[in-house]
Design a protein around this motif. Structure first.
Motif, PDB file in Angstrom:
ATOM      1  N   LEU A  18       0.833  -1.201   0.000  1.00  0.00           N
ATOM      2  CA  LEU A  18       0.000   0.000   0.000  1.00  0.00           C
ATOM      3  C   LEU A  18       0.874   1.259   0.000  1.00  0.00           C
ATOM      4  O   LEU A  18       0.636   2.191  -0.767  1.00  0.00           O
ATOM      5  N   TYR A  19       1.888   1.252   0.841  1.00  0.00           N
ATOM      6  CA  TYR A  19       2.789   2.404   0.979  1.00  0.00           C
ATOM      7  C   TYR A  19       3.465   2.729  -0.359  1.00  0.00           C
ATOM      8  O   TYR A  19       3.597   3.886  -0.729  1.00  0.00           O
ATOM      9  N   GLU A  20       3.867   1.696  -1.072  1.00  0.00           N
ATOM     10  CA  GLU A  20       4.556   1.882  -2.353  1.00  0.00           C
ATOM     11  C   GLU A  20       3.632   2.379  -3.459  1.00  0.00           C
ATOM     12  O   GLU A  20       4.107   2.879  -4.477  1.00  0.00           O
ATOM     13  N   HIS A  21       2.343   2.226  -3.281  1.00  0.00           N
ATOM     14  CA  HIS A  21       1.387   2.616  -4.326  1.00  0.00           C
ATOM     15  C   HIS A  21       0.631   3.898  -4.000  1.00  0.00           C
ATOM     16  O   HIS A  21      -0.379   4.208  -4.636  1.00  0.00           O
ATOM     17  N   GLN A  22       1.115   4.669  -3.043  1.00  0.00           N
ATOM     18  CA  GLN A  22       0.445   5.917  -2.689  1.00  0.00           C
ATOM     19  C   GLN A  22       0.622   6.955  -3.795  1.00  0.00           C
ATOM     20  O   GLN A  22       1.707   7.108  -4.345  1.00  0.00           O
TER      21      GLN A  22
END
Length: 87
Positions: A18-22
């Protein structure tokens, strides 16, 4: 269990995905990624991702953006956790 221990398993992997796709849209950082896309990225089942996401939501690390499928928001606590892992 402390906050770091909570993430020493699949929760961390899902949170990292999730963090990488913000991305930022209208001054809001959202994660536009579906459970199936997370599952494909991590090599696990969509059902597993669903369970983990619900745990993250229940523990106030992730929120669903505008009640929209495949749109998530990381809470400040989640972002702090990622920084503790020195991501």
């Amino acid at each position: 269990m402390n906050k770091i221990e909570f993430f020493t398993n699949d929760r961390y992997l899902v949170l990292k995905a999730l963090y990488e796709h913000q991305i930022e849209i209208n001054d809001v950082e959202i994660c536009p990624i579906t459970q199936q896309e997370i599952a494909d990225t991590l090599g696990c089942s969509k059902a597993k991702v669903n369970v983990v996401l619900n745990e993250l939501i229940d523990n106030d690390y992730v929120q669903i953006y505008n009640n929209t499928k495949g749109r998530y928001i990381l809470t400040e606590d989640a972002k702090k956790i990622m920084k503790k892992f020195k991501y």
